[in-house]
Design a protein around this motif. Structure first.
Motif, mmCIF file in Angstrom:
data_model
loop_
_atom_site.group_PDB
_atom_site.id
_atom_site.type_symbol
_atom_site.label_atom_id
_atom_site.label_comp_id
_atom_site.label_asym_id
_atom_site.label_seq_id
_atom_site.Cartn_x
_atom_site.Cartn_y
_atom_site.Cartn_z
ATOM 1 N N PHE A 175 47.366 -4.858 -51.991
ATOM 2 C CA PHE A 175 47.286 -5.774 -53.139
ATOM 3 C C PHE A 175 47.986 -5.148 -54.344
ATOM 4 C CE2 PHE A 175 45.513 -7.598 -56.958
ATOM 5 C CZ PHE A 175 45.505 -8.961 -56.667
ATOM 6 N N SER A 176 48.770 -5.977 -55.053
ATOM 7 C CA SER A 176 49.522 -5.534 -56.225
ATOM 8 C C SER A 176 49.055 -6.298 -57.466
ATOM 9 C CB SER A 176 51.024 -5.781 -55.998
ATOM 10 O OG SER A 176 51.782 -5.518 -57.166
ATOM 11 N N HIS A 177 48.678 -5.565 -58.506
ATOM 12 C CA HIS A 177 48.147 -6.190 -59.723
ATOM 13 C C HIS A 177 49.235 -6.797 -60.596
ATOM 14 C CE1 HIS A 177 49.496 -2.967 -62.454
ATOM 15 N NE2 HIS A 177 48.994 -2.071 -61.625
ATOM 16 N N GLY A 178 48.811 -7.580 -61.574
ATOM 17 C CA GLY A 178 49.728 -8.226 -62.491
ATOM 18 C C GLY A 178 50.255 -7.279 -63.564
ATOM 19 N N VAL A 180 60.538 -0.163 -58.931
ATOM 20 C CA VAL A 180 59.412 0.754 -58.758
ATOM 21 C C VAL A 180 58.279 0.122 -57.963
ATOM 22 C CG1 VAL A 180 57.617 2.005 -60.018
ATOM 23 C CG2 VAL A 180 59.985 2.075 -60.819
ATOM 24 N N ARG A 181 57.958 -1.116 -58.281
ATOM 25 C CA ARG A 181 56.775 -1.747 -57.694
ATOM 26 C C ARG A 181 56.867 -1.922 -56.169
ATOM 27 N NH1 ARG A 181 53.221 -5.509 -59.911
ATOM 28 N NH2 ARG A 181 52.396 -4.865 -61.926
ATOM 29 N N PRO A 182 57.925 -2.513 -55.617
ATOM 30 C CA PRO A 182 57.986 -2.614 -54.148
ATOM 31 C C PRO A 182 57.966 -1.245 -53.467
ATOM 32 C CG PRO A 182 59.601 -4.063 -55.175
ATOM 33 C CD PRO A 182 59.086 -3.178 -56.265
ATOM 34 N N ALA A 183 58.576 -0.260 -54.099
ATOM 35 C CA ALA A 183 58.551 1.099 -53.531
ATOM 36 C C ALA A 183 57.136 1.659 -53.524
ATOM 37 C CB ALA A 183 59.488 2.006 -54.324
ATOM 38 N N ASP A 184 56.341 1.319 -54.546
ATOM 39 C CA ASP A 184 54.928 1.731 -54.560
ATOM 40 C C ASP A 184 54.201 1.168 -53.336
ATOM 41 O OD1 ASP A 184 55.258 3.042 -56.981
ATOM 42 O OD2 ASP A 184 54.322 1.461 -58.191
#
Length: 355
Positions: A85-88, A149-153
């Protein structure tokens, strides 16, 4: 024969642990990660009881938050499907525990990371600086820095979970992985699904990337829906979303080439996908200038919008059914999704429409 009911909490008690990992491939980028998981029957009822459920301090000086999970509970045996899950934007890893713990109670392991540099802590710092008269950073520049950064996280967290780095958590199955996220996290869900072929089902909640009244937001240009495989995608969205209007989300839906479905929660706004909807919505509505100065004037007060309990049922039930059908391969869940979802929601006291 038991009737399939994705709206009901599962029979498994839920545990939770927090991990602090760093990615050596990205200069040791630090990530705090929350993991919810099925625990043993010895903890039955403790995850939902006020006296034993987990509490946490999000912001010093503010009342503690809570979640329906037992801190550091013993892991249940077996191998379980994984959901990330990825936050806003400007949120945090625990922003939607109502969904994460629901999935865990049905046998999933769920991992959510703080996207370092884009959490509630950095957002509060930026707001305070703006109130003191400091120049605001250009939104387009900020987003351009965050986008890769986010997709790599997400992929890093999947790697860590499959490698067994989450000690005290049940093993996860690399062949059964789903992805979800809200707002900027919904955009991250779509981007991560494109980049990481291990993801088998996508659940974007009010995702960014389509038309928005906010200036300088280049997220849509980066989205590529040529995923090279069919990843069933369920969009769950709000009909009165002031931040990411339905018009823009329809653009994303139309661009999606995989199997897809979209359900629209009636009389709901952007924060109807978060814990503590009443509080979060009103905080957003009362946000001081110059942050979203004109936008917040059009936001209805929470008492004029859909009841939070119905929003939670909407996301929990449909989200679980989607993952059950496409990550687990449940025939009962597939039949449920192929049925009259609007009527199923009405039976739960939830008004929604199928786009």
């Amino acid at each position: 024969m038991t009737t399939y009911d994705p709206f009901a909490r599962g029979s498994l008690p839920v545990g939770v642990r927090t991990f602090n990992w760093s990615d050596p491939a990205r200069d040791g980028r630090p990530l705090a990660v929350e993991v919810w998981y099925p625990t043993t029957d010895a903890h039955a009822g403790q995850d939902v009881a006020e006296a034993t459920r987990d509490t946490y301090d999000l912001i010093p000086g503010f009342p503690p938050g809570w979640q329906e999970a037992v801190r550091a509970a013993a892991p249940r045996g077996g191998t379980h499907p994984l959901i990330v899950f990825s936050h806003g934007f400007g949120a945090h890893r625990r922003q939607s525990t109502f969904l994460c713990t629901h999935l865990a109670s049905h046998g999933y392991v769920v991992a959510a990371m703080d996207h370092t540099g884009n959490t509630v802590f950095e957002t509060i710092q930026a707001m305070m600086a703006a109130q003191m008269g400091e120049p605001q950073p250009d939104p387009g520049t900020v987003l351009a820095e965050l986008m890769p950064v986010r997709p790599a996280d997400v992929s890093f967290v999947i790697d860590q979970m499959l490698a067994g780095a989450a000690e005290g958590v049940p093993a996860v199955d690399g062949e059964r992985i789903g992805m979800s996220g809200h707002s900027f996290g919904g955009w991250t869900t779509l981007m991560a699904t494109r980049a990481d072929r291990r993801i088998r089902a996508a659940l974007p909640l009010a995702p960014a990337g389509g038309w928005t009244p906010l200036p300088g937001v280049p997220l849509g240009e980066a989205l590529d829906f040529a995923w090279g495989r069919d990843v069933p995608t369920l969009y769950l969205v709000a009909d009165l979303d002031t931040l990411l209007p339905l018009r823009g989300i329809r653009e994303l839906y139309d661009r999606t080439t995989s199997s897809k479905k979209m359900l629209v929660l009636a009389n709901a706004d952007h924060m109807h996908f978060c814990d503590r909807i009443e509080e979060i919505h009103e905080m957003f509505r009362m946000m001081p200038p110059p942050i979203f100065d004109q936008l917040v004037k059009s936001i209805k007060p929470i008492h004029e919008l859909a009841a939070p309990a119905g929003a939670y049922r909407f996301v929990r039930g449909l989200g679980l059914a989607h993952m059950d059908a496409h990550v687990r391969g449940s025939e009962a869940a597939a039949r449920f999704l192929a049925g009259d979802l609007v009527a199923s929601l009405q039976a739960q006291g939830v008004a929604a429409s199928l786009a």
